[in-house]
Design a protein around this motif. Structure first.
Motif, PDB file in Angstrom:
ATOM      1  N   ARG A 260     140.485 -38.619 101.941  1.00 32.15           N
ATOM      2  CA  ARG A 260     139.339 -37.729 101.709  1.00 32.15           C
ATOM      3  C   ARG A 260     138.162 -38.119 102.603  1.00 32.15           C
ATOM      4  O   ARG A 260     137.502 -37.253 103.196  1.00 32.15           O
ATOM      5  N   SER A 261     137.883 -39.397 102.663  1.00 32.25           N
ATOM      6  CA  SER A 261     136.752 -39.867 103.471  1.00 32.25           C
ATOM      7  C   SER A 261     136.935 -39.515 104.938  1.00 32.25           C
ATOM      8  O   SER A 261     136.020 -38.992 105.588  1.00 32.25           O
ATOM      9  N   THR A 262     138.126 -39.767 105.453  1.00 32.93           N
ATOM     10  CA  THR A 262     138.392 -39.555 106.880  1.00 32.93           C
ATOM     11  C   THR A 262     138.490 -38.074 107.227  1.00 32.93           C
ATOM     12  O   THR A 262     137.872 -37.606 108.195  1.00 32.93           O
ATOM     13  N   PHE A 264     137.324 -35.493 105.665  1.00 31.90           N
ATOM     14  CA  PHE A 264     136.042 -34.785 105.503  1.00 31.90           C
ATOM     15  C   PHE A 264     135.242 -34.851 106.801  1.00 31.90           C
ATOM     16  O   PHE A 264     134.713 -33.833 107.271  1.00 31.90           O
ATOM     17  N   GLU A 265     135.160 -36.046 107.394  1.00 28.06           N
ATOM     18  CA  GLU A 265     134.413 -36.175 108.647  1.00 28.06           C
ATOM     19  C   GLU A 265     135.088 -35.386 109.766  1.00 28.06           C
ATOM     20  O   GLU A 265     134.404 -34.740 110.574  1.00 28.06           O
ATOM     21  N   GLY A 279     127.872 -39.176 110.693  1.00 32.64           N
ATOM     22  CA  GLY A 279     129.132 -39.358 109.969  1.00 32.64           C
ATOM     23  C   GLY A 279     129.502 -40.815 109.749  1.00 32.64           C
ATOM     24  O   GLY A 279     128.882 -41.736 110.274  1.00 32.64           O
ATOM     25  N   GLU A 284     134.842 -45.550 107.255  1.00 34.51           N
ATOM     26  CA  GLU A 284     135.377 -44.617 106.253  1.00 34.51           C
ATOM     27  C   GLU A 284     135.654 -45.302 104.918  1.00 34.51           C
ATOM     28  O   GLU A 284     135.714 -44.638 103.872  1.00 34.51           O
ATOM     29  N   ILE A 287     133.568 -44.895 101.217  1.00 33.07           N
ATOM     30  CA  ILE A 287     133.786 -43.993 100.078  1.00 33.07           C
ATOM     31  C   ILE A 287     134.640 -44.664  98.999  1.00 33.07           C
ATOM     32  O   ILE A 287     134.232 -44.731  97.830  1.00 33.07           O
ATOM     33  N   GLY A 313     126.478 -41.298 106.619  1.00 29.01           N
ATOM     34  CA  GLY A 313     127.475 -41.092 105.579  1.00 29.01           C
ATOM     35  C   GLY A 313     126.993 -40.314 104.372  1.00 29.01           C
ATOM     36  O   GLY A 313     127.720 -40.166 103.392  1.00 29.01           O
ATOM     37  N   ASN A 316     129.243 -37.321 103.292  1.00 25.03           N
ATOM     38  CA  ASN A 316     130.517 -37.769 102.744  1.00 25.03           C
ATOM     39  C   ASN A 316     130.326 -38.325 101.336  1.00 25.03           C
ATOM     40  O   ASN A 316     131.145 -38.089 100.443  1.00 25.03           O
ATOM     41  N   ASN A 320     132.329 -36.784  98.290  1.00 26.29           N
ATOM     42  CA  ASN A 320     133.466 -37.521  97.750  1.00 26.29           C
ATOM     43  C   ASN A 320     133.107 -38.593  96.732  1.00 26.29           C
ATOM     44  O   ASN A 320     134.003 -39.195  96.140  1.00 26.29           O
ATOM     45  N   CYS A 506     139.107 -28.282 101.766  1.00 26.33           N
ATOM     46  CA  CYS A 506     137.958 -28.095 102.653  1.00 26.33           C
ATOM     47  C   CYS A 506     137.913 -26.677 103.222  1.00 26.33           C
ATOM     48  O   CYS A 506     136.855 -26.040 103.277  1.00 26.33           O
TER      49      CYS A 506
END
Length: 963
Positions: A260-262, A264-265, A279, A284, A287, A313, A316, A320, A506
């Protein structure tokens, strides 16, 4: 940092008392037995000439003697004293004192044992050396931990290995050991947990386990903490073999969070490639780290988490961690996009800011103060190893960016952010620490910025070598996914399915974001204050009730304010006179400044409003006028707060002297007010100009709070102000700064016929600025602040000389039901009786009014000059001032202030007065000339300037040459 006595040559001169002290400090009393002090036992095979029993016997005698010389036979005492003093074993038994036959026999037995074991000294030295070696890893192991995911820099900016860390066998000589000692078995001290269930280990294994605990992807700084229990707690968390284990389910959860963290960016990069979003690429792991802290804290009873963070961040984290709707985040890109129940705070920092910003140090120093503690904040440092373009070696003098945390004994956990499991473990320990000890803790995520400071930045200009390595660096998600696949925790299709599932989320949210017609500001505005607003984010009313009180309430508060509501409590004699004077004022139905404040606070407490007043010396008051905390003159630390003895079921009153900090303390109070709309939160500067060092809080958060952060806030700033001849440092609260930041238009006359004009003005402004000239009006503005149906910051320029000025008094009549705060106090003397005869209408604010009335009376001009006080400067009272100007048709208009012309209120008031009268007349100035400093440092010059401004104010011909 003290130097450890680590080598054998340094250990020998230790006296018995010094050695006993060292042992005693490092273990509980109940555990201090010679068996636990024993740290070394040579294998029997190594001593063929002697049974292990006699070897152990000598050792036990020696350790017992170290603990207490009287616990062994006198002969052993003599022997060990002489040996420690350097006597050879053959003569160490000799005593200058006569011994009995039994003692001689015992000495002879001891001598035989020692002569049979000539290495007894090395035995003792070795077991102390191993203890020193263990301690060295605990203290300095973090210096050699593998923390930089890029493998370029050491996190402490020092590539050398500390001399007492065993990086090769030749370094054993530092401790008086050599390679032949590696397979000897040593008993472990109670200050380590590396043995697990074992009490003894070979030296080789001891070193290996210390390296595993302190020199891998986690660096632990904690040995500066001066509490044994806390140090032992941390040792147990990091030294116990196998303690950092994760189940397959926990690993899969961690992988999903990294996905999710990666992703999303990556999604934002695809959709908005030309936007700066600051970002998380390169960190990452933040999160899952935050979610771990929150999960663990929730298990330990935390209900709410308050987070403060910088820009990197933030989107994010919103998506998340806070789980703000993705469509809300996405739709804001198309418009224009940093600080009861169990509540925990998490603060995110950048490495350069953590080291460079004084607010960090100030905030840490609040952490254990009774009225400011958060009962433990988890600080997460996103350590990019660079600040914008500045190399860390140019950005700080300390080894780590986190060194400031050592000042409050906060443990610091450095961790390589490319090892997600190490990060998760550290975050769990941090959350447990906070839950266990209720103290601050720091997690230092050593990472990197893949895209530079922001997505439009070109980092290769200034950090070419670093970014060449970053371009080659495999993303943490890919590395961890490959690890879990190789371990059989997940398979490749499962991993790819997790990615596609989040990508779909997303994309769907992005599609919905196109249908958003408005930004849901109310989601933000209402979220911290449920029920405070209507469904569309508006106040529930646009009116304010009378802020007056009944005479009974005023009298009751006044009586308590002039008494000591605790029995057998001795107050200072000078304070007795002050309370007596208060009592007389209550009988006369009058209040001074301090009593008016007392009545405003006391009445709100009755209505269930919690009041919090903080700042330097606020309990007594800088000018010794308040005395809200009474101190027993005979009993140390015995205090009484009469305000908390007003009513049976009143709200609490918190009055607290702050540390000598403005920036940190004002930031704390701002947060308190933001979280508590039904509390009156006030910060008082010791002198008004002390807000200078809190200017960032004012400029960034208080002034633009609603416009920039979509947050209302009712904080009150009390800023003592006034030209008293005290010099440039303690005179001006710089009113011009606050007025310059007001958001009203000086050239636009609002609709004066609008219903609730005054309340609508307050609702539209960014903050309220007042300078009251009477205690009664001060009383009303404080009560109005909490009775309004919305919240705005309130800036009050409070007086110094008026605190005791005999004319600065108000009658109870000005504070009874039906009375309100007066935005303008009009002339009510002879000039107002015959307004046609008035030649000049002077406008002023605050203390200078009393100088003007005194001078007017001395010149016998009470019928020719009218004086109108503007009590609320912003929002500007256009409606009331228009009436004043119309009342005196033949008067010229002048603004009079004691501040210099380029300071104070003139530049704010003049254009608004001109707009009020449609520019029909000029607005003249009577006051000091422009100056760079706020005030002169010479008392005579001060008085000369004051007389000059008074001459200008009352010379009716002075402006004719300028017409």
């Amino acid at each position: 940092m003290f130097h450890l006595r680590t080598c054998a040559a340094k250990l020998r001169p230790l006296t018995a008392s010094q050695t006993v002290k060292t042992f005693s400090q490092n273990r509980p009393a109940a555990a201090r037995t010679f068996q636990q002090i024993r740290c070394y036992s040579a294998p029997v095979a190594a001593e063929p000439f002697l049974s292990g029993t006699s070897s152990n016997y000598v050792e036990e005698m020696y350790c017992a003697w170290l603990e207490n010389p009287k616990s062994v036979h006198k002969s052993w005492d003599i022997f060990f004293r002489n040996t420690n003093a350097g006597a050879p074993p053959g003569t160490a038994y000799q005593s200058p004192l006569p011994l009995s036959r039994g003692s001689l026999a015992a000495v002879a037995h001891a001598q035989s044992l020692v002569e049979a074991q000539p290495n007894v000294d090395k035995l003792v030295e070795d077991h102390l050396a191993v203890q020193s070696l263990i301690r060295a890893y605990q203290i300095r192991g973090h210096h050699v931990a593998q923390l930089d995911p890029l493998g370029i820099l050491d996190a402490d900016l020092d590539s050398s290995v500390p001399a007492d860390i065993i990086s090769s066998t030749d370094k054993l000589g530092f401790y008086g050991l050599d390679e032949s000692d590696l397979d000897k078995v040593f008993h472990l001290p109670t200050t380590t947990f590396i043995g697990g269930q074992e009490s003894a280990l070979p030296l080789r294994e001891i070193i290996r386990r210390l390296e595993m605990a302190y020199c891998q992807h986690i660096g632990v700084e904690f040995m500066f903490i001066n509490d044994l229990e806390q140090c032992q707690w941390i040792r147990q968390k990091f030294e116990t073999p196998g303690i950092m284990q994760f189940t397959n389910e926990e690993k899969r959860t961690l992988l999903a969070r990294l996905v999710r963290s990666t992703r999303f960016e990556e999604f934002l990069q695809r959709k908005w490639s030309s936007e700066k979003r600051f970002g998380l690429e390169g960190c990452e792991v933040l999160i899952p780290a935050l979610k771990t802290i929150i999960d663990k804290s929730s298990e330990n009873g935390v209900d709410y988490v308050i987070m403060g963070m910088p820009h990197r961040g933030r989107l994010n984290v919103l998506a998340n961690v806070i789980r703000k709707e993705l469509e809300q985040i996405f739709c804001q890109f198309d418009s224009k996009l940093e600080a009861a129940d169990e509540v925990m705070s998490i603060l995110l920092h950048g490495d350069a800011a953590f080291a460079g910003q004084g607010i960090v140090y100030e905030t840490f120093h609040l952490s254990d103060l009774p009225s400011y503690t958060t009962h433990g904040t988890v600080h997460v440092v996103v350590n990019n190893q660079i600040g914008f373009t500045t190399d860390p070696r140019m950005a700080r003098s300390s080894p780590y960016p986190t060194d400031v945390a050592r000042v409050v004994n906060a443990p610091i956990f450095h961790v390589n952010s490319d090892d997600p499991e190490a990060v998760m473990y550290v975050c769990k320990v941090a959350a447990e620490w906070r839950s266990t000890f209720h103290k601050d803790v720091v997690v230092d995520l050593v990472c990197y910025r893949r895209n530079g400071h922001n997505e439009m930045d070109e980092p290769m200009f200034t950090q070419p070598l670093m970014y060449k390595q970053i371009r080659k660096q495999k993303p943490v998600l890919q590395k961890y996914a490959e690890l879990l696949v190789s371990q059989g925790v997940v398979n490749q299709p499962e991993y790819e399915e997790e990615i596609s599932k989040y990508d779909k989320i997303c994309e769907e949210a992005f599609a919905r974001s196109k249908d958003e017609k408005i930004l849901h500001i109310k989601h933000w505005l209402d979220s911290p204050w449920p029920g405070f607003f209507t469904l569309d984010g508006q106040p529930r009313s646009m009116s304010c009730p009378s802020t007056g009180l009944t005479e009974d309430i005023l009298t009751h508060i006044g009586n308590v304010a002039s008494s000591v509501p605790v029995e057998n409590f001795t107050i200072h004699g000078g304070l007795s006179r002050i309370l007596k004077t208060r009592g007389e004022m209550v009988k006369n139905r009058t209040v001074d400044w301090a009593l008016a404040e007392y009545m405003a606070f006391g009445s709100l407490l009755k209505e269930g409003i919690h009041i919090r007043l903080s700042g330097q010396d606020v309990e007594r008051g800088t000018f010794s006028h308040r005395h809200h905390v009474l101190h027993d003159q005979n009993v140390d630390k015995r205090t009484c707060i009469p305000m908390n003895h007003l009513w049976p079921n009143q709200a609490p009153y918190t009055v607290c002297n702050s540390s000598l900090s403005e920036y940190g303390v004002l930031g704390f109070e701002l947060g308190f007010a933001m979280a508590s709309p039904n509390a009156l939160v006030l910060w008082e500067a010791q002198f008004g100009d002390f807000h200078n060092t809190a200017q960032c809080i004012i400029d960034q958060f208080i002034c633009p709070g609603q416009a920039k952060w979509v947050r209302q806030n009712g904080i009150v700033l009390l800023l003592p102000h006034g030209m008293e001849g005290m010099g440039p440092e303690h005179s001006s609260a710089r009113p011009e700064r606050f007025l310059q930041m007001c958001n009203d238009d000086p050239d636009v006359l609002p609709d004066l016929k609008e219903a609730n004009f005054d309340i609508n003005q307050l609702y539209d402004c960014n903050w309220v600025v007042v300078n009251c000239s009477t205690p009664g009006n001060f009383f009303h503005v404080l009560r109005r602040q909490i009775l309004l149906p919305f919240r705005k910051p309130l800036i009050i320029f409070t007086p110094k000389s008026l605190l005791r000025h005999p004319e600065a008094r108000s009658s109870f009549d000005e504070m009874l039901p039906g009375t309100h705060f007066q935005r303008v106090i009009p002339e009510d003397g002879p000039a107002a009786q015959n307004p046609e005869n008035v030649k000049r209408l002077l406008f002023c604010t605050g203390k200078v009014y009393y100088d003007l009335t005194r001078e007017r009376k001395a010149r016998d001009m009470v019928g020719q000059v009218a004086i109108t006080r503007i009590e609320q400067l912003s929002p500007f009272p256009f409606d009331l001032l228009l009436k004043e100007v119309q009342k005196y048709p033949n008067a010229e208009l002048a603004w009079c202030q004691e501040e210099h012309k380029n300071q104070g209120y003139y530049d704010y008031v003049k254009p608004r007065l001109r707009t009020t009268i449609s520019r029909a007349k000029p607005v003249w100035y009577a006051g000091r000339d422009p100056a760079a400093a706020p005030a002169t440092g010479n008392k005579k010059t001060h008085l000369t300037e004051l007389q000059r401004l008074l001459d200008t104010a009352f010379d009716l011909d002075v402006f004719k040459n300028f017409s």
